[in-house]
Design a protein around this motif. Sequence first.
Motif, PDB file in Angstrom:
ATOM      1  N   LEU A   1       5.480  89.237 -31.636  1.00  0.00           N
ATOM      2  CA  LEU A   1       4.947  87.924 -31.257  1.00  0.00           C
ATOM      3  C   LEU A   1       5.841  86.785 -31.718  1.00  0.00           C
ATOM      4  O   LEU A   1       5.930  85.750 -31.046  1.00  0.00           O
ATOM      5  CB  LEU A   1       3.540  87.742 -31.829  1.00  0.00           C
ATOM      6  CG  LEU A   1       2.418  88.538 -31.154  1.00  0.00           C
ATOM      7  CD1 LEU A   1       1.111  88.355 -31.902  1.00  0.00           C
ATOM      8  CD2 LEU A   1       2.254  88.117 -29.694  1.00  0.00           C
ATOM      9  N   TYR A   2       6.503  86.947 -32.859  1.00  0.00           N
ATOM     10  CA  TYR A   2       7.341  85.878 -33.389  1.00  0.00           C
ATOM     11  C   TYR A   2       8.600  85.671 -32.545  1.00  0.00           C
ATOM     12  O   TYR A   2       9.209  84.599 -32.615  1.00  0.00           O
ATOM     13  CB  TYR A   2       7.735  86.168 -34.838  1.00  0.00           C
ATOM     14  CG  TYR A   2       6.554  86.265 -35.758  1.00  0.00           C
ATOM     15  CD1 TYR A   2       5.996  85.128 -36.326  1.00  0.00           C
ATOM     16  CD2 TYR A   2       5.968  87.494 -36.062  1.00  0.00           C
ATOM     17  CE1 TYR A   2       4.900  85.215 -37.174  1.00  0.00           C
ATOM     18  CE2 TYR A   2       4.875  87.586 -36.907  1.00  0.00           C
ATOM     19  CZ  TYR A   2       4.347  86.446 -37.455  1.00  0.00           C
ATOM     20  OH  TYR A   2       3.253  86.533 -38.290  1.00  0.00           O
TER      21      TYR A   2
ATOM     22  N   ASN B   1       8.648  83.502 -26.467  1.00  0.00           N
ATOM     23  CA  ASN B   1       8.607  82.082 -26.164  1.00  0.00           C
ATOM     24  C   ASN B   1       7.181  81.561 -26.355  1.00  0.00           C
ATOM     25  O   ASN B   1       6.227  82.220 -25.949  1.00  0.00           O
ATOM     26  CB  ASN B   1       9.066  81.850 -24.725  1.00  0.00           C
ATOM     27  CG  ASN B   1       9.260  80.382 -24.404  1.00  0.00           C
ATOM     28  OD1 ASN B   1       8.307  79.602 -24.350  1.00  0.00           O
ATOM     29  ND2 ASN B   1      10.495  79.997 -24.169  1.00  0.00           N
ATOM     30  N   PRO B   2       7.001  80.402 -26.991  1.00  0.00           N
ATOM     31  CA  PRO B   2       5.643  79.890 -27.189  1.00  0.00           C
ATOM     32  C   PRO B   2       4.851  79.744 -25.895  1.00  0.00           C
ATOM     33  O   PRO B   2       3.632  79.964 -25.874  1.00  0.00           O
ATOM     34  CB  PRO B   2       5.871  78.532 -27.857  1.00  0.00           C
ATOM     35  CG  PRO B   2       7.185  78.670 -28.547  1.00  0.00           C
ATOM     36  CD  PRO B   2       8.002  79.559 -27.672  1.00  0.00           C
TER      37      PRO B   2
ATOM     38  N   LEU C   1       7.424  75.041 -30.157  1.00  0.00           N
ATOM     39  CA  LEU C   1       6.535  74.679 -29.069  1.00  0.00           C
ATOM     40  C   LEU C   1       7.025  73.418 -28.370  1.00  0.00           C
ATOM     41  O   LEU C   1       7.042  73.347 -27.137  1.00  0.00           O
ATOM     42  CB  LEU C   1       5.116  74.468 -29.603  1.00  0.00           C
ATOM     43  CG  LEU C   1       4.074  74.024 -28.580  1.00  0.00           C
ATOM     44  CD1 LEU C   1       3.941  75.055 -27.458  1.00  0.00           C
ATOM     45  CD2 LEU C   1       2.727  73.790 -29.250  1.00  0.00           C
TER      46      LEU C   1
ATOM     47  N   SER D   1      10.154  74.280 -26.329  1.00  0.00           N
ATOM     48  CA  SER D   1       9.852  75.036 -25.109  1.00  0.00           C
ATOM     49  C   SER D   1       9.209  74.135 -24.055  1.00  0.00           C
ATOM     50  O   SER D   1       9.482  74.287 -22.858  1.00  0.00           O
ATOM     51  CB  SER D   1       8.928  76.208 -25.437  1.00  0.00           C
ATOM     52  OG  SER D   1       7.702  75.745 -25.987  1.00  0.00           O
TER      53      SER D   1
ATOM     54  N   LYS E   1       3.200  82.997 -24.931  1.00  0.00           N
ATOM     55  CA  LYS E   1       1.992  83.297 -25.701  1.00  0.00           C
ATOM     56  C   LYS E   1       0.820  82.420 -25.296  1.00  0.00           C
ATOM     57  O   LYS E   1      -0.344  82.766 -25.562  1.00  0.00           O
ATOM     58  CB  LYS E   1       2.291  83.143 -27.199  1.00  0.00           C
ATOM     59  CG  LYS E   1       3.221  84.216 -27.731  1.00  0.00           C
ATOM     60  CD  LYS E   1       3.515  84.030 -29.203  1.00  0.00           C
ATOM     61  CE  LYS E   1       4.564  82.968 -29.439  1.00  0.00           C
ATOM     62  NZ  LYS E   1       5.002  82.921 -30.858  1.00  0.00           N
ATOM     63  N   LEU E   2       1.096  81.294 -24.667  1.00  0.00           N
ATOM     64  CA  LEU E   2       0.023  80.444 -24.147  1.00  0.00           C
ATOM     65  C   LEU E   2      -0.383  80.846 -22.739  1.00  0.00           C
ATOM     66  O   LEU E   2      -1.567  80.816 -22.380  1.00  0.00           O
ATOM     67  CB  LEU E   2       0.465  78.979 -24.160  1.00  0.00           C
ATOM     68  CG  LEU E   2       0.662  78.333 -25.529  1.00  0.00           C
ATOM     69  CD1 LEU E   2       1.231  76.931 -25.366  1.00  0.00           C
ATOM     70  CD2 LEU E   2      -0.642  78.284 -26.305  1.00  0.00           C
TER      71      LEU E   2
ATOM     72  N   ASP F   1       9.556  87.934 -22.383  1.00  0.00           N
ATOM     73  CA  ASP F   1       8.458  86.985 -22.198  1.00  0.00           C
ATOM     74  C   ASP F   1       7.741  87.252 -20.883  1.00  0.00           C
ATOM     75  O   ASP F   1       6.503  87.254 -20.827  1.00  0.00           O
ATOM     76  CB  ASP F   1       8.995  85.553 -22.222  1.00  0.00           C
ATOM     77  CG  ASP F   1       9.675  85.215 -23.535  1.00  0.00           C
ATOM     78  OD1 ASP F   1       9.058  85.449 -24.585  1.00  0.00           O
ATOM     79  OD2 ASP F   1      10.824  84.735 -23.510  1.00  0.00           O
TER      80      ASP F   1
ATOM     81  N   ALA G   1      -0.925  82.851 -30.269  1.00  0.00           N
ATOM     82  CA  ALA G   1      -0.022  81.704 -30.174  1.00  0.00           C
ATOM     83  C   ALA G   1      -0.148  80.809 -31.395  1.00  0.00           C
ATOM     84  O   ALA G   1       0.851  80.310 -31.921  1.00  0.00           O
ATOM     85  CB  ALA G   1      -0.319  80.914 -28.902  1.00  0.00           C
TER      86      ALA G   1
ATOM     87  N   THR H   1       1.535  82.490 -34.697  1.00  0.00           N
ATOM     88  CA  THR H   1       2.929  82.947 -34.693  1.00  0.00           C
ATOM     89  C   THR H   1       3.879  81.949 -34.048  1.00  0.00           C
ATOM     90  O   THR H   1       4.998  82.316 -33.717  1.00  0.00           O
ATOM     91  CB  THR H   1       3.036  84.291 -33.944  1.00  0.00           C
ATOM     92  OG1 THR H   1       2.637  84.114 -32.570  1.00  0.00           O
ATOM     93  CG2 THR H   1       2.157  85.348 -34.590  1.00  0.00           C
ATOM     94  N   THR H   2       3.449  80.712 -33.879  1.00  0.00           N
ATOM     95  CA  THR H   2       4.284  79.707 -33.225  1.00  0.00           C
ATOM     96  C   THR H   2       4.456  78.516 -34.151  1.00  0.00           C
ATOM     97  O   THR H   2       3.489  78.042 -34.745  1.00  0.00           O
ATOM     98  CB  THR H   2       3.655  79.234 -31.908  1.00  0.00           C
ATOM     99  OG1 THR H   2       3.451  80.357 -31.050  1.00  0.00           O
ATOM    100  CG2 THR H   2       4.563  78.232 -31.202  1.00  0.00           C
TER     101      THR H   2
END
Length: 279
Positions: A26-27, A30-31, A151, A154, A34-35, A253, A142, A145-146
């Motif tokens: 997860l780290y 790309n943020p 964020l 991105s 995860k969204l 991603d 998200a 780990t963001t």
Amino acid sequence: MTTDTQAAASVDPYAEAASTAPVHFLYGLNPLAKLAAPAPAMLLLVFVRDLATPAAFLLLAYAVIVVGARFTRRLALILLVAVPLGIAAIGFGFALWTDQSQVADTPVVWQLGGWTMHVGAFAIGLATGLRLGAILALALPAGLTTTGPDLARSLVQQLRVPYRIGYTAIAAFRFVPRFGHELEVIRQAHRVRGAHGGRGPFAAAARWAGYVVPLLAGAIRHAERVALAMDARAFGAHPDRTERHLVRWRVRDTVFVLAFWAASAAVFWSTYPWALALI
């Protein structure tokens, strides 16, 4: 570095993400991935009314977090204590608020005078609690780990959000740990001077009232420094800026988003909650 500075740095949104094992995938995502991955499920969960669908998404979110994130004490408290307690509290509250006439044909749990609690009310409350808990759990990958800078980068680099908005929001968010550090310094200074001592609610109110003016003064000074620093770097003078650190959208991603969408579709297909949602 002092203890206060370390405490402030521990919640610093500008801090770089710590290196992790490759299994903690997860780290490295790309943020925005995860969204975007849980967004359709979170939206559709608003309209479901059954128990199985939110429970399945809750387990899915837990599995993604346990596998893809570092399992820390804070994460354990969130997953094993905060979320279950929140679901139980919300479920019990909605069970109390449910119109008992709508579930009168279900078995009775207890009866106090003219007020009766039915099993159907508990089912409605539990479904509501699970639904809100599943939505929260889907947002946790998200959120846990963001980092704030990634964020913002991105949003600027992939979604073409103007950098004036993205980086200004991050600068404003940076005030939070700064306020925490300054508040602790002010409290220590007051203790050294013996100001607003004593116990009880009135002494506590006097202490907190004494923090307001120096905290506001420090906030104004910090805002002026940030504004001068941004002006010195010609912030906003050009349509774009050169970014030293790029947050790229990679194949992994896309794979993560598509896999999560496929898993979400499989959950909805297997539980098929739409008929119950329309009742």
